[in-house]
Scaffold this active site. Structure first.
Site, PDB file in Angstrom:
ATOM      1  N   MET A   1       0.825  -1.193   0.000  1.00  5.45           N
ATOM      2  CA  MET A   1       0.000   0.000   0.000  1.00  5.45           C
ATOM      3  C   MET A   1       0.869   1.256   0.000  1.00  5.45           C
ATOM      4  O   MET A   1       1.837   1.344   0.768  1.00  5.45           O
ATOM      5  CB  MET A   1      -0.906   0.040   1.229  1.00  5.45           C
ATOM      6  CG  MET A   1      -2.032  -0.969   1.203  1.00  5.45           C
ATOM      7  SD  MET A   1      -3.258  -0.587  -0.042  1.00  5.45           S
ATOM      8  CE  MET A   1      -4.408  -1.924   0.245  1.00  5.45           C
ATOM      9  N   CYS A   2       0.539   2.199  -0.823  1.00 11.34           N
ATOM     10  CA  CYS A   2       1.248   3.481  -0.871  1.00 11.34           C
ATOM     11  C   CYS A   2       0.637   4.441   0.142  1.00 11.34           C
ATOM     12  O   CYS A   2      -0.368   4.146   0.788  1.00 11.34           O
ATOM     13  CB  CYS A   2       1.155   4.074  -2.278  1.00 11.34           C
ATOM     14  SG  CYS A   2       1.706   2.943  -3.585  1.00 11.34           S
ATOM     15  N   ARG A   3       1.232   5.598   0.283  1.00  9.19           N
ATOM     16  CA  ARG A   3       0.673   6.703   1.057  1.00  9.19           C
ATOM     17  C   ARG A   3       0.615   7.905   0.139  1.00  9.19           C
ATOM     18  O   ARG A   3       1.506   8.123  -0.682  1.00  9.19           O
ATOM     19  CB  ARG A   3       1.523   7.037   2.279  1.00  9.19           C
ATOM     20  CG  ARG A   3       1.777   5.900   3.251  1.00  9.19           C
ATOM     21  CD  ARG A   3       0.583   5.593   4.158  1.00  9.19           C
ATOM     22  NE  ARG A   3      -0.409   4.745   3.505  1.00  9.19           N
ATOM     23  CZ  ARG A   3      -1.557   4.359   4.077  1.00  9.19           C
ATOM     24  NH1 ARG A   3      -1.856   4.789   5.291  1.00  9.19           N
ATOM     25  NH2 ARG A   3      -2.395   3.582   3.425  1.00  9.19           N
TER      26      ARG A   3
END
Length: 263
Positions: free
Chosen positions: A1-3
């Site tokens: 998951m990215c931010r």
């Protein structure tokens, strides 16, 4: 998951958004608090911003190195000012190359887009389905291999088919189309997306059939008077951060009015 994060409001230096907050994207790259998959966001980063005075195409800056190791970012962020900016740090999906064309934001004309999430087993599930749906022009814009860039191309396709379509309607149409394909293929998708045309900001917190990743927004913080910030995780202490409801959009209008819609 990215931010990820997006900002719309009065023009500010980019370091106000990227470097100064105690839980900035730099901190979130090595010590995220609310990621549901992965431990680090070390597979590159990117930012895109609009000129505060001239109606020219937005600028993008991307790198395949971790955001904490880019020696140019500090100088760039101290110098550049903008009233609209998107940024993200990447945690690459297993099997996806760490290369510049796979770094976000993606840009088409005046439109910028970033995505946090996934299409499950994209190459073997929706890859051909999605690509075959695109117009030739939108198809030709794809340079990398990520599901994120293909999702952005699908948004561009919706806008191309209906030029006067509001940005939030194009995003909603994209989310629903991908959901229908995912349901037919019996796979999961996670679609936290932020889009901007330089005048407005639209973000989704959305997934099927599981809960979506975290997403928040805040307005009128002392460091950002009259501005609106959207982020995967709160970047600074403020009791007025609002969690975006699951499977909904948050829309920021050109005059910084904020409202939400259920998808």
């Amino acid at each position: 998951m990215c931010r990820l994060l997006g900002y719309l409001g009065p023009s500010v230096r980019l370091d106000t958004l990227l470097l100064k907050p105690e839980h900035s994207l730099i901190a979130q790259s090595y010590q995220p608090r609310e990621m549901t998959a992965g431990l680090l966001n070390a597979d590159g980063f990117g930012l895109g911003w609009y000129h505060p005075e001239q109606p020219i195409a937005p600028c993008i800056y991307r790198n395949t190195t971790p955001i904490w190791s880019d020696q140019n970012l500090t100088n760039l962020a101290h110098y550049v000012e903008s009233g609209c900016m998107l940024a993200y740090v990447r945690s690459a999906t297993v099997g996806q190359s760490v290369q510049l064309s796979n770094c976000q934001p993606y840009r088409q004309g005046q439109l910028l887009g970033i995505h946090n999430g996934f299409i499950d087993q994209f190459r073997s599930t929706l890859y051909r389905k999605l690509r075959s749906h695109l117009s030739d022009r939108c198809y030709q814009t794809i340079e990398g291999t990520t599901d994120s860039e293909h999702i952005f191309a699908l948004v561009c396709h919706e806008l191309e088919q209906t030029p006067d379509l509001p940005l939030q309607s194009a995003l909603t149409a994209t989310l629903k189309r991908i959901t229908n394909w995912a349901a037919a293929a019996n796979i999961s998708v996670s679609l936290n997306i932020v889009l901007s045309d330089g005048q407005s900001l639209v973000a989704s917190r959305y997934a099927y059939p599981n809960p979506p990743p975290s997403l928040y927004w805040v307005q009128d913080d002392l460091s950002l008077p009259s501005g609106v910030l959207i982020a995967s995780e709160p970047t600074f202490e403020n009791k007025h951060w609002t969690a975006v409801a699951e499977n909904s959009l948050v829309v920021v209008t050109p005059d910084q009015e904020v409202y939400t819609e259920t998808v």
